[in-house]
Design a protein around this motif. Structure first.
Motif, PDB file in Angstrom:
ATOM      1  N   GLU A   1     -23.650  22.515 -18.514  1.00  0.00           N
ATOM      2  CA  GLU A   1     -22.393  22.002 -17.962  1.00  0.00           C
ATOM      3  C   GLU A   1     -22.691  21.049 -16.814  1.00  0.00           C
ATOM      4  OE1 GLU A   1     -18.838  25.237 -18.506  1.00  0.00           O
ATOM      5  OE2 GLU A   1     -20.180  25.493 -16.816  1.00  0.00           O
TER       6      GLU A   1
ATOM      7  N   VAL B   1     -15.427  18.098 -16.889  1.00  0.00           N
ATOM      8  CA  VAL B   1     -16.520  18.929 -17.385  1.00  0.00           C
ATOM      9  C   VAL B   1     -17.163  18.261 -18.597  1.00  0.00           C
ATOM     10  CG1 VAL B   1     -17.134  21.176 -18.358  1.00  0.00           C
ATOM     11  CG2 VAL B   1     -15.378  21.023 -16.603  1.00  0.00           C
ATOM     12  N   GLN B   2     -18.480  18.164 -18.582  1.00  0.00           N
ATOM     13  CA  GLN B   2     -19.241  17.734 -19.746  1.00  0.00           C
ATOM     14  C   GLN B   2     -20.075  18.924 -20.198  1.00  0.00           C
ATOM     15  OE1 GLN B   2     -21.329  14.195 -18.288  1.00  0.00           O
ATOM     16  NE2 GLN B   2     -20.309  13.071 -19.929  1.00  0.00           N
ATOM     17  N   LEU B   3     -19.837  19.369 -21.408  1.00  0.00           N
ATOM     18  CA  LEU B   3     -20.536  20.524 -21.960  1.00  0.00           C
ATOM     19  C   LEU B   3     -21.470  20.028 -23.063  1.00  0.00           C
ATOM     20  CD1 LEU B   3     -20.700  23.637 -21.905  1.00  0.00           C
ATOM     21  CD2 LEU B   3     -18.907  23.653 -23.638  1.00  0.00           C
TER      22      LEU B   3
ATOM     23  N   THR C   1     -22.372  16.465 -26.970  1.00  0.00           N
ATOM     24  CA  THR C   1     -21.704  16.548 -25.670  1.00  0.00           C
ATOM     25  C   THR C   1     -20.203  16.435 -25.861  1.00  0.00           C
ATOM     26  OG1 THR C   1     -23.610  15.542 -24.601  1.00  0.00           O
ATOM     27  CG2 THR C   1     -21.550  15.540 -23.367  1.00  0.00           C
TER      28      THR C   1
ATOM     29  N   ARG D   1     -13.143  23.574 -18.120  1.00  0.00           N
ATOM     30  CA  ARG D   1     -14.285  24.290 -18.708  1.00  0.00           C
ATOM     31  C   ARG D   1     -13.844  25.009 -19.978  1.00  0.00           C
ATOM     32  NH1 ARG D   1     -17.414  27.773 -14.254  1.00  0.00           N
ATOM     33  NH2 ARG D   1     -18.985  27.867 -15.892  1.00  0.00           N
TER      34      ARG D   1
ATOM     35  N   ARG E   1     -15.112  24.176 -23.862  1.00  0.00           N
ATOM     36  CA  ARG E   1     -15.708  25.216 -24.703  1.00  0.00           C
ATOM     37  C   ARG E   1     -14.932  25.359 -26.012  1.00  0.00           C
ATOM     38  NH1 ARG E   1     -19.179  28.661 -21.889  1.00  0.00           N
ATOM     39  NH2 ARG E   1     -18.598  30.489 -23.091  1.00  0.00           N
TER      40      ARG E   1
END
Length: 146
Positions: free
Chosen positions: A25, A45-47, A79, A92, A96
């Motif tokens: 994250e 947020v970059q997951l 991503t 977040r 997800r």
């Protein structure tokens, strides 16, 4: 951060569990609404998940996912970005959910194509159309020496 659970579906009948240690994250300033706190909170947020090394996928699943998501990958890293909410926590959760949905959709097998035969009527209509077209072209020819 908890493990990412992908619900069961076609291609993954028991679902998937991506260990939290494989998820990366990153947080940054999000554009858009936020009022006075927009410049001080890192709410975007970059997951990221490396599909080549994750233990959540079998070799067959890995090959399928890498092939189907090839346009979205940077190398083998997938991503997902979420910045639609003002709070980092909600972004977040959104990231997800988006990652889980992408993985689930990419595991769905292609439907089996069952070849069908043309109906007798469609074959008849096709041959009749070819015959009419042939007559039209024959009528355009120069008459014979009869």
């Amino acid at each position: 951060m908890d493990d990412l659970h992908v619900p069961p579906g076609p291609g993954a009948p028991r679902g998937l569990r991506v260990p939290a240690g494989e998820l990366v994250e990153q947080f940054s300033h999000a554009s858009g609404p936020g009022g006075q706190g927009v410049n001080t909170t890192d709410s975007r947020v970059q997951l990221s998940l490396d599909l080549a090394t994750t233990t959540a996928l079998s070799d067959v699943q890995r090959e399928l996912v890498l092939d189907r998501l090839a346009g979205r990958l940077s190398g083998t890293v997938l991503t997902v970005t979420a910045a639609e909410h003002r709070s980092q926590r909600r972004n977040r959760t959104a990231a997800r959910q988006r990652l889980a949905a992408l993985l689930r959709e990419s595991l769905v097998p292609d439907p089996v194509r069952r070849p069908t035969r043309p109906t007798r009527g469609s074959q008849r209509r096709r041959i009749e159309g070819k015959r009419r077209r042939s007559e039209t072209k024959q009528n355009r020819r120069r008459p014979g020496p009869e």
